[in-house]
Motif scaffolding. Structure first.
Motif, short mmCIF file in Angstrom:
data_model
loop_
_atom_site.label_atom_id
_atom_site.label_comp_id
_atom_site.label_asym_id
_atom_site.label_seq_id
_atom_site.Cartn_x
_atom_site.Cartn_y
_atom_site.Cartn_z
N SER B 199 11.91 6.77 -21.46
CA SER B 199 10.85 6.60 -22.43
C SER B 199 9.53 6.06 -21.86
O SER B 199 9.16 6.39 -20.74
N GLY B 200 8.80 5.26 -22.66
CA GLY B 200 7.49 4.77 -22.25
C GLY B 200 7.55 3.97 -20.96
O GLY B 200 6.59 3.96 -20.18
N GLY B 201 8.67 3.34 -20.73
CA GLY B 201 8.85 2.58 -19.49
C GLY B 201 8.88 3.46 -18.26
O GLY B 201 8.59 3.01 -17.14
N ALA B 202 9.21 4.73 -18.47
CA ALA B 202 9.19 5.71 -17.38
C ALA B 202 7.81 6.35 -17.27
O ALA B 202 7.22 6.43 -16.20
N LEU B 203 7.28 6.76 -18.41
CA LEU B 203 5.98 7.44 -18.44
C LEU B 203 4.87 6.57 -17.86
O LEU B 203 3.91 7.10 -17.30
N ALA B 204 5.03 5.25 -17.99
CA ALA B 204 3.98 4.32 -17.53
C ALA B 204 3.70 4.42 -16.04
O ALA B 204 2.68 3.93 -15.57
N ILE B 205 4.60 5.06 -15.27
CA ILE B 205 4.27 5.38 -13.87
C ILE B 205 4.46 6.88 -13.65
O ILE B 205 4.64 7.33 -12.52
N GLY B 206 4.39 7.65 -14.75
CA GLY B 206 4.79 9.06 -14.65
C GLY B 206 3.74 10.11 -14.90
O GLY B 206 4.06 11.29 -14.99
N MET B 207 2.46 9.71 -15.02
CA MET B 207 1.45 10.73 -15.32
C MET B 207 0.93 11.38 -14.05
O MET B 207 -0.21 11.16 -13.62
N GLY B 208 1.76 12.19 -13.47
CA GLY B 208 1.42 12.80 -12.19
C GLY B 208 0.67 14.11 -12.34
O GLY B 208 0.77 14.78 -13.37
N ASN B 209 -0.07 14.49 -11.26
CA ASN B 209 -0.56 15.86 -11.18
C ASN B 209 0.63 16.80 -11.11
O ASN B 209 0.59 17.91 -11.60
N ARG B 210 1.67 16.31 -10.46
CA ARG B 210 2.95 17.02 -10.44
C ARG B 210 4.01 16.05 -10.92
O ARG B 210 4.01 14.88 -10.51
N VAL B 211 4.88 16.54 -11.79
CA VAL B 211 6.02 15.73 -12.22
C VAL B 211 7.28 16.51 -11.88
O VAL B 211 7.47 17.64 -12.34
#
Lengths: 286, 323
Positions: B199-211
């Protein structure tokens, strides 16, 4: 995780904490006083005895904040495609349809252009009665378009939140709306356009953890529940009772998380003054 | 084997039998038996791993022997220097971060860290960060931007910690700020969900150009247990919730949320750490290479468009409701 401790099984209709009895009198759920209905409605549905602000619909909120006749609603034609074909006890699409009928809103947020005390702004207001104000693809898209509209028109953004967080029925795509709306606000900020976030009862989960906490100015109504995790999840995790007033507006103000708490009856004027400040307009209404 | 999952049991039994045979004195007949058993094991493996349910994948993603961020850091990078603290409140051990070299190139690495034994799990809060963890991560990302280094993140968390101190210190604000700041970061970001994307705890370091996502990793808006508790009032129905929520890597490719799946060795990353790291190395090399020549403006614009497109809705020709 765990942004959704509120069941979405129809209980979302009982959003207001006041029981509106038939007739002239109602009972405040906060102070338990019997109060005169007309007086409450005149005051923007704030209890005249204890100043408790009852939960109100997006429609009522817009009437309170936008100058009469100024609101131009936008993007009312979007509909979820139910990307997960989600079904629990009911189909997700049926839940959405029922929420539309109940609230007469097309989704959990209403977006449009408004004038607030004469000043133009994009005004987005959450409808908590619509699946707990939860954010799915449509809510994220509407907010993002609204922010992009503000950039296009060169006007500020005001978002009034009331939401349980991301919408479980759209899974990971709901989570991604946090990224999308926050990215749009990053652009708004680059253009030096102000964003005022107004937090109302309740604002939790993925909404708090994205646009709601990103205001240039963040204000809240008194006694609103505001947090990342819901209080029940926290109590279950730490296995302790929560302190009095935990996650209420006053608690957040004390912990440096809010700029100010504003009584609903002063909300429009406070917004006007803030918008006037950023617009370099005179401090008195023209 | 104490850490074996239910569906791994039949494979482990075959492996044990194979090992027993291999320990015997060599003979033509024995060799024939061994070959037969090896073939059977391979067939069984293919069958098991070709048809994993979302819940089985969830178990693999959370496997106690699965490599964690520090394990990948050790294998993939040279000269790692861990940097601690958010400069505001504390150092959150649920997130590790630092400077490293990837195939000679300077990079900033950030990852959730779950902890292996009980003592370390507690010290690292089972990989559930507090706000200071996210603020440390942001500090390091801004450091990377300042000096033109790419950011690599490894995501593996049940979620951001739901606790008193976390709320007092602004858990929601910390996550929200990271989303906004990552959106504007003028340096390449490659995010990899290596285990649990909570969830948000993951996304908070997850806004990559590539995921990217490892083959058996999961990524979801709420844990299957949490979802089941809400939908059916029963966390034990987590397997059903895992199914409904579409949390596996192939699902997320279909939903347009991730760019690529990084293959894992047969049986999962926990069976072969070096094999898993080798696949990851190849993926990182390729994606970092693609991004290396892009300007800060282009990286920000591409990242915006990428997340801007996410969502599933259609537009009707007339208003559905309205005030």
């Amino acid at each position: 995780m765990a942004w959704f401790k509120r069941k979405t099984d129809g209980s979302e209709g009982k959003a207001s904490r006041v029981h509106i009895a038939e007739g002239l009198w109602i009972k405040c759920d906060s102070c338990k006083e019997i109060i005169y209905r007309a007086e409450v409605e005149r005051a923007g549905r704030v209890c005249p005895k204890c100043n408790y602000p009852f939960r109100i619909s997006a429609r009522e909120r817009i009437t309170l904040l936008a100058d009469p006749g100024s609101y131009e609603e936008r993007d009312t034609t979007l509909e979820t495609t139910d990307p997960l074909a989600f079904k629990d006890t009911k189909k997700y699409r049926d839940r959405v349809r029922a929420a539309m009928q109940k609230t007469r809103a097309d989704e959990a947020v209403v977006c449009g252009l408004a004038r607030i005390g004469g000043l133009p702004a994009v005004l987005c207001v959450f409808e908590f009665g619509f699946l707990g104000g939860s954010m799915g693809s449509v809510v994220g898209e509407k907010l993002t378009r609204a922010i992009e509209l503000a950039i296009d028109k060169h006007v500020p953004v005001v978002i009034v939140s009331a939401s349980g967080g991301a919408r479980m029925q759209e899974g990971i795509l709901s989570l991604m709306q946090m990224a999308k709306t926050s990215a749009a606000l990053q652009r708004l900020g680059e253009r030096r356009l102000p964003y005022v976030s107004v937090l109302t009862d309740p604002t939790t989960g993925g909404v708090t953890a994205s646009f709601a906490m990103l205001g240039d100015v963040i204000m809240a109504e008194p006694r609103a529940l505001i947090g990342f995790a819901g209080p029940r999840v926290i109590a279950e995790t730490i296995r302790q009772p929560l302190p009095e007033g935990f996650q209420r507006s006053e608690f957040l103000l004390e912990h440096g998380q809010l700029d100010l708490i504003v009584d609903r009856r002063d909300l429009k004027e406070t917004l006007r003054r803030i918008l006037a400040f950023f617009a370099d307009q005179p401090s008195q209404p023209g | 084997m104490p850490d074996a999952l239910d569906f791994e049991q039949p494979l482990l039994e075959l492996e044990t039998r194979l090992a027993t045979l291999q320990a015997q004195e060599d003979s033509p007949r024995l060799r024939e038996e061994i070959t037969k058993l090896e073939e059977r094991l391979e067939r069984q493996r293919q069958k098991t791993y070709a048809s994993l349910t979302p819940w089985q994948r969830t178990q693999l993603a959370r496997h106690p022997k699965r490599p964690h961020a520090r394990d990948y850091i050790r294998v993939l990078f040279d000269d790692f220097i861990e940097l601690h603290g958010d400069r505001l409140y504390g150092d959150d051990a649920a997130i590790v971060s630092g400077l490293a070299r990837f195939e000679g190139q300077g990079v900033v690495v950030i990852g959730h860290q779950k902890g292996r034994d009980t003592r370390e799990k507690i010290a690292r809060n089972f990989g559930m960060p507090h706000p200071e963890g996210y603020r440390k991560a942001l500090r390091l990302m801004q450091l990377a931007e300042k000096f033109g280094k790419p950011v690599l993140t490894f995501i593996d968390t049940p979620g951001a910690y739901p606790g008193l101190g976390a709320e007092e210190r602004g858990q929601a604000e910390a996550i929200a700020r990271n989303l906004r700041e990552m959106a504007g970061l003028r340096t390449p970001i490659v995010a990899v969900v290596t285990g649990e994307g909570g969830s948000g705890g993951a996304l908070a370091i997850g806004m990559g150009n590539r995921v990217l996502m490892l083959e058996y990793a999961i990524y979801s808006v709420i844990s299957p247990e949490g979802c089941a508790a809400i939908l059916w009032g029963d966390a034990a129905r987590a397997p059903d919730a895992a199914e409904s929520m579409k949390i596996t890597a192939p699902d997320l490719v279909r939903l347009g949320v991730i760019d690529a799946i990084v293959p894992e060795p047969v049986g999962g990353a926990h069976r072969d750490w070096d094999g898993a790291a080798a696949h990851l190395r190849a993926a990182l090399r390729s994606h970092l290479g693609d991004l290396a020549s892009k300007s800060g403006d282009a990286l920000v614009a591409e990242r915006y468009e990428k997340f801007r497109r996410m969502g599933a809705f259609e537009e009707a020709s007339r208003p559905r409701a309205g005030l």
